[in-house]
Write a protein that holds these residues in place. Structure first.
Motif, PDB file in Angstrom:
ATOM      1  N   LYS A  99       0.813  -1.217   0.000  1.00 27.71           N
ATOM      2  CA  LYS A  99       0.000   0.000   0.000  1.00 27.71           C
ATOM      3  C   LYS A  99       0.846   1.267   0.000  1.00 27.71           C
ATOM      4  N   LYS A 100       2.152   1.129   0.223  1.00 24.29           N
ATOM      5  CA  LYS A 100       3.029   2.295   0.295  1.00 24.29           C
ATOM      6  C   LYS A 100       3.491   2.704  -1.102  1.00 24.29           C
ATOM      7  N   PRO A 101       3.680   4.002  -1.337  1.00 27.06           N
ATOM      8  CA  PRO A 101       4.195   4.441  -2.642  1.00 27.06           C
ATOM      9  C   PRO A 101       5.642   3.990  -2.822  1.00 27.06           C
ATOM     10  N   PRO A 102       6.116   3.864  -4.055  1.00 30.21           N
ATOM     11  CA  PRO A 102       7.504   3.454  -4.298  1.00 30.21           C
ATOM     12  C   PRO A 102       8.479   4.410  -3.620  1.00 30.21           C
ATOM     13  N   GLN A 103       9.590   3.881  -3.159  1.00 29.56           N
ATOM     14  CA  GLN A 103      10.589   4.684  -2.459  1.00 29.56           C
ATOM     15  C   GLN A 103      11.789   4.972  -3.355  1.00 29.56           C
ATOM     16  N   PRO A 110       6.957  10.059  -7.907  1.00 25.16           N
ATOM     17  CA  PRO A 110       6.127   9.000  -7.337  1.00 25.16           C
ATOM     18  C   PRO A 110       5.013   8.483  -8.239  1.00 25.16           C
ATOM     19  N   THR A 111       4.566   9.294  -9.231  1.00 23.89           N
ATOM     20  CA  THR A 111       3.465   8.827 -10.086  1.00 23.89           C
ATOM     21  C   THR A 111       3.749   8.937 -11.573  1.00 23.89           C
ATOM     22  N   LYS A 112       4.853   9.572 -11.979  1.00 23.48           N
ATOM     23  CA  LYS A 112       5.162   9.769 -13.406  1.00 23.48           C
ATOM     24  C   LYS A 112       6.524   9.184 -13.754  1.00 23.48           C
TER      25      LYS A 112
END
Length: 119
Positions: A99-103, A110-112
């Motif tokens: 559930k965590k965003p990529p690090q 984070p989204t593009k």
């Protein structure tokens, strides 16, 4: 730490720090998962659930006898949504990690995918 009030108890303190339970070495972090640590609550037996103090004078376990029906210890009122031993399993830790965003910081957005089509 802030105190919260619920309908079944007096003020109870949230035992987490920054969406973690640092007093439990194997406990996962809820930070950046979209889930928030929930404060302890008092169930219908007057037992505080989720405070990491595992005994209570009101608990059927502390007052067990031949007449005690084990079914009184069943149900959601005995399980804390975020401070429960079940979160320490590999499967549930992986669920939270997913559930965590990529690090990838500082090398990726984070989204593009800004590098797409540049090679």
């Amino acid at each position: 730490m802030s105190a919260v009030t619920n309908k079944n108890s007096t003020n109870k303190k949230n035992i987490g720090i920054d969406q973690t339970l640092p007093h439990q070495i194997e406990a996962p972090s809820f930070k950046d998962t979209g889930m928030e640590l929930q404060p302890p609550f008092e169930n219908s037996f007057g037992v505080t659930i989720g405070d990491s103090n595992y005994s209570s004078g009101n608990s059927p376990l502390e007052n067990w006898s031949d007449e005690t029906d084990p079914a009184v210890m069943a149900g959601d009122q005995w399980v804390h949504p975020t401070n429960d031993i079940g979160w320490n399993t590999t499967e549930n830790k992986e669920l939270l990690e997913s559930k965590k965003p990529p690090q990838g910081y500082p090398f990726m957005h984070p989204t593009k995918d800004v590098s797409r089509g540049t090679d």
